[in-house]
Design a protein around this motif. Structure first.
Motif, mmCIF file in Angstrom:
data_model
loop_
_atom_site.group_PDB
_atom_site.id
_atom_site.type_symbol
_atom_site.label_atom_id
_atom_site.label_comp_id
_atom_site.label_asym_id
_atom_site.label_seq_id
_atom_site.Cartn_x
_atom_site.Cartn_y
_atom_site.Cartn_z
ATOM 1 N N THR A 133 0.818 -1.212 0.000
ATOM 2 C CA THR A 133 0.000 0.000 0.000
ATOM 3 C C THR A 133 0.848 1.256 0.000
ATOM 4 O OG1 THR A 133 -0.145 0.153 2.419
ATOM 5 C CG2 THR A 133 -1.778 -1.241 1.299
ATOM 6 N N GLY A 134 2.053 1.191 0.587
ATOM 7 C CA GLY A 134 2.900 2.369 0.702
ATOM 8 C C GLY A 134 2.398 3.348 1.737
ATOM 9 N N LEU A 135 1.483 2.921 2.631
ATOM 10 C CA LEU A 135 0.894 3.814 3.617
ATOM 11 C C LEU A 135 1.482 3.569 4.995
ATOM 12 C CD1 LEU A 135 -2.857 3.580 2.483
ATOM 13 C CD2 LEU A 135 -1.217 5.405 1.979
ATOM 14 N N GLY A 136 1.122 4.426 5.952
ATOM 15 C CA GLY A 136 1.633 4.315 7.308
ATOM 16 C C GLY A 136 3.020 4.922 7.434
ATOM 17 N N ALA A 137 3.539 4.926 8.669
ATOM 18 C CA ALA A 137 4.851 5.527 8.907
ATOM 19 C C ALA A 137 5.952 4.801 8.141
ATOM 20 C CB ALA A 137 5.152 5.511 10.400
ATOM 21 N N VAL A 138 5.841 3.465 8.050
ATOM 22 C CA VAL A 138 6.863 2.699 7.338
ATOM 23 C C VAL A 138 6.758 2.934 5.832
ATOM 24 C CG1 VAL A 138 7.711 0.388 6.831
ATOM 25 C CG2 VAL A 138 7.024 0.958 9.160
ATOM 26 N N GLY A 139 5.520 3.008 5.322
ATOM 27 C CA GLY A 139 5.337 3.311 3.903
ATOM 28 C C GLY A 139 5.903 4.675 3.548
ATOM 29 N N ALA A 140 5.685 5.648 4.452
ATOM 30 C CA ALA A 140 6.249 6.984 4.229
ATOM 31 C C ALA A 140 7.768 6.935 4.294
ATOM 32 C CB ALA A 140 5.704 7.960 5.273
ATOM 33 N N ALA A 141 8.320 6.111 5.197
ATOM 34 C CA ALA A 141 9.776 5.976 5.295
ATOM 35 C C ALA A 141 10.348 5.440 3.995
ATOM 36 C CB ALA A 141 10.138 5.043 6.455
ATOM 37 N N ALA A 142 9.617 4.501 3.361
ATOM 38 C CA ALA A 142 10.081 3.941 2.093
ATOM 39 C C ALA A 142 10.117 5.002 1.003
ATOM 40 C CB ALA A 142 9.179 2.783 1.672
ATOM 41 N N THR A 143 9.204 5.986 1.083
ATOM 42 C CA THR A 143 9.178 7.068 0.098
ATOM 43 C C THR A 143 10.234 8.123 0.398
ATOM 44 O OG1 THR A 143 6.831 6.786 -0.429
ATOM 45 C CG2 THR A 143 7.792 8.942 -0.870
ATOM 46 N N ILE A 144 10.263 8.609 1.652
ATOM 47 C CA ILE A 144 11.180 9.708 1.966
ATOM 48 C C ILE A 144 12.615 9.219 2.198
ATOM 49 C CG2 ILE A 144 9.439 11.325 2.770
ATOM 50 C CD1 ILE A 144 11.556 9.571 5.289
ATOM 51 N N PHE A 145 12.843 7.913 2.056
ATOM 52 C CA PHE A 145 14.208 7.396 1.977
ATOM 53 C C PHE A 145 14.983 8.162 0.910
ATOM 54 C CE2 PHE A 145 17.279 4.334 0.190
ATOM 55 C CZ PHE A 145 17.949 3.945 1.336
ATOM 56 N N PHE A 146 14.255 8.618 -0.100
ATOM 57 C CA PHE A 146 14.811 9.420 -1.186
ATOM 58 C C PHE A 146 15.529 10.656 -0.647
ATOM 59 C CE2 PHE A 146 14.335 12.561 -4.639
ATOM 60 C CZ PHE A 146 14.728 11.825 -5.735
ATOM 61 N N ALA A 147 15.058 11.167 0.492
ATOM 62 C CA ALA A 147 15.634 12.393 1.056
ATOM 63 C C ALA A 147 17.035 12.176 1.618
ATOM 64 C CB ALA A 147 14.723 12.940 2.162
ATOM 65 N N TYR A 148 17.462 10.930 1.766
ATOM 66 C CA TYR A 148 18.774 10.647 2.347
ATOM 67 C C TYR A 148 19.809 10.217 1.310
ATOM 68 C CZ TYR A 148 16.610 10.739 6.980
ATOM 69 O OH TYR A 148 15.956 11.129 8.115
ATOM 70 N N VAL A 149 19.349 9.915 0.108
ATOM 71 C CA VAL A 149 20.280 9.437 -0.916
ATOM 72 C C VAL A 149 21.322 10.521 -1.194
ATOM 73 C CG1 VAL A 149 20.491 8.738 -3.314
ATOM 74 C CG2 VAL A 149 18.596 7.888 -1.934
ATOM 75 N N GLY A 150 22.574 10.122 -1.226
ATOM 76 C CA GLY A 150 23.666 11.066 -1.412
ATOM 77 C C GLY A 150 24.740 10.900 -0.370
ATOM 78 N N PHE A 151 24.387 10.197 0.740
ATOM 79 C CA PHE A 151 25.380 10.016 1.798
ATOM 80 C C PHE A 151 26.566 9.173 1.339
ATOM 81 C CE2 PHE A 151 22.622 6.277 2.391
ATOM 82 C CZ PHE A 151 23.569 5.269 2.419
ATOM 83 N N ASP A 152 26.355 8.323 0.319
ATOM 84 C CA ASP A 152 27.444 7.462 -0.138
ATOM 85 C C ASP A 152 28.604 8.278 -0.693
ATOM 86 O OD1 ASP A 152 25.280 7.911 -2.045
ATOM 87 O OD2 ASP A 152 26.542 6.872 -3.488
ATOM 88 N N ALA A 153 28.351 9.551 -1.032
ATOM 89 C CA ALA A 153 29.440 10.409 -1.490
ATOM 90 C C ALA A 153 30.487 10.604 -0.399
ATOM 91 C CB ALA A 153 28.889 11.759 -1.939
ATOM 92 N N VAL A 154 30.065 10.559 0.863
ATOM 93 C CA VAL A 154 31.012 10.682 1.975
ATOM 94 C C VAL A 154 31.966 9.494 1.985
ATOM 95 C CG1 VAL A 154 31.253 10.838 4.482
ATOM 96 C CG2 VAL A 154 29.354 11.982 3.338
#
Length: 526
Positions: A226-247
């Motif tokens: 469903t992509g719903l709930g706090a975990v579903g939202a975490a799966a979506t906003i995981f996008f907000a963290y992409v980029g850390f691998d540059a470190v």
């Protein structure tokens, strides 16, 4: 044997060993570098989509996604320091698990970067339209500023023209060789952090506790697919963290990497996690962030036709957070800070194209490395005689990115991009654990602490978030993977340099390897 096509680690490392990197970076510098890479599209654009999935539980979603990123980052750090060459997770997998799995990872990375660039383009379009509306009183026509309704976009949408424009513009810049300077990038990072800091300072004092009730309107688990709930939202906003691998890729240039790399990685991730939670608290506590519910008491899916129709019933002054295409600027305008809201919109408008540039650059370079390995036609890695860039693959990528940006809403694009990212992160964790077994004595500039826990936790966390993506986003990865496998067996398997007995060690060198590879005859090797 397909799984026997493992690219020799010594050959891969030969590239890195030919150059000496000066160790000059400290923990604080790495943290700043990480913060600059992480803060971007996700927080500016996906706040609305995340709130529609989880309501005030968006704050918990940021914490869940951040925790999974921490363990993934530690795995990335070890292998990036150990194999500091081009290709990212694709190269890492090639050196441990063989060509077939490396292909699947590279193919997933192509999906990740291209779709992520589309998502940022759509996010930029939302901020552009918001600024035009604010300054002129008339926004762009709905049919030119939204995805088609059949695909869950804005009511009456036909094409997201601004998103197409910015995607093609950045593609053109990459083709002719325009790159960001360190000074320009530093200014853009300062703009982003300053804008979000101002947002927190202005919104938190006005937050009202009743806006957070109910805190989890869709629950913690909204249900698989469903992509719903706090975990579903975490799966979506995981996008907000992409980029850390540059470190992690800076490990070879870090003083005392065993100490400073984990501080830089975890420090930047923790800072951004707290930052994101405060932004979410400020947005929800001021104008509310409850999702728009369907008749069955379940939130309408973010980016769906039903949600678009519900949002169309609100006026601009009463538009809920979950309906806004420029969520943070919208919040500030709603609480009486229109001028600062416009400045934040301008900050996002100015800074987001640089994110598109970095994503397109990364995608084309993954394609370029795969082409150079013979897994894709060598014409894709053709370098322009004047611009000195891989212009063919850049042009193809730009057109695909623009096409996706024209048709799909940002939430769906982010979910699809996350599917590829989670798969790549999982494979990196597996590669680190396998390398510890098969190459125990290999020099490691940085060693992941407690790998017995961190490795499996990364794999489990990635799978956990993946199965909580919307069903259509989960299905995209295997379908995309199946298309990739067809291409691999029709072309890559036969044309692979490794399969033909050749390994590219450096730009100007070719190394012959054991001619006894099964199924490869002398003519193929030549």
């Amino acid at each position: 044997m397909i799984f026997g096509r493992v690219k020799p680690l010594d050959a891969i490392l030969a590239t890195a060993e030919k150059k000496s990197l000066h160790r000059s970076l400290g923990a604080f510098q790495l943290m700043l570098f990480g913060i600059g890479c992480i803060i971007g599209t996700g927080i500016f654009v996906l706040t609305a989509a995340g709130a529609q999935k989880a309501g005030p539980g968006l704050m918990l979603a940021f914490a869940i996604a951040g925790a999974i990123c921490v363990v993934a980052a530690l795995c990335y750090a070890e292998i990036a320091a150990m194999i500091p060459v081009a290709g990212s997770a694709y190269t890492y997998t090639y050196s441990v698990m063989g060509e077939l799995l490396a292909w699947t990872v590279g193919w997933a990375l192509v999906l990740e970067y291209a779709v992520a660039a589309s998502a940022v383009s759509v996010g930029w379009s939302g901020y552009l339209n918001g600024l035009i509306t604010e300054f002129t009183g008339v926004g762009l026509p709905a049919f030119l500023a939204g995805a088609p309704l059949a695909l869950g976009g804005v009511e009456g949408g036909l094409i997201n023209l601004p998103a197409v424009f910015i995607a093609l513009l950045v593609t053109g810049l990459l083709m002719i060789g325009t790159s960001e300077s360190a000074k320009v990038n530093a200014v853009l990072v300062a703009i982003k952090v300053t804008a979000l800091t101002a947002f927190i300072i202005l919104t938190l004092p006005q937050a009202e506790m009743d806006k957070f009730n109910p805190f989890l309107p869709a629950g913690v688990f909204g249900g698989l697919g469903t992509g719903l709930g706090a975990v579903g939202a975490a799966a979506t906003i995981f996008f907000a963290y992409v980029g850390f691998d540059a470190v992690s890729t800076a490990a070879e240039e870090t003083k005392n990497p065993q100490r400073n790399v984990p501080i830089g990685l975890i420090g930047s991730l923790l800072f951004c996690t707290v930052f994101y939670i405060l932004v979410a608290a400020g947005a929800i506590g001021t104008i509310g962030g409850q999702p728009i519910m369907g008749p069955n008491g379940v939130p309408f899916p973010a980016g769906s036709e039903e949600l678009a129709r519900q949002c169309a019933t609100f006026s601009a002054n009463t538009l809920p957070l979950v309906c806004s295409d420029e969520a943070l600027a919208h919040v500030l305008r709603q609480i009486g800070f229109s001028g600062i809201g416009n400045l934040l919109g301008i900050a996002a408008f100015v800074a987001l194209p640089s994110v598109i540039l970095v994503l397109l650059f990364a995608q084309t370079r993954i394609f370029f490395v795969m082409s150079r390995d013979g897994l894709l036609p060598e014409g894709l890695s053709k370098i322009h005689p004047k611009w000195k860039t891989p212009y063919v693959v850049t042009a193809i990528t730009g057109v695909v990115v623009a096409f996706a940006a024209a048709l799909l809403p940002v939430g769906k694009l982010a979910d699809i991009a996350n599917a590829g990212t989670l798969f790549a992160f999982m494979m990196v964790a597996i590669a680190v654990m396998m390398l510890r077994k098969v190459e125990p004595n290999r020099k490691r500039v940085f060693r992941t602490p407690a790998l017995w826990f961190v490795g499996p936790a990364t794999v489990a966390g990635c799978i956990f978030l993946f199965v909580n993506l919307p069903l259509e986003a989960m299905l995209v990865l295997p379908i995309w993977g199946a298309i990739g496998l067809v291409i691999y067996f029709l072309y890559g398997y036969r044309k692979s340099h490794l399969g033909r007995g050749i390994v590219v060690v450096h730009e100007s060198e070719v190394q012959d390897i054991d001619p006894g590879i099964p199924g490869v005859d002398d003519e193929d090797r030549r």
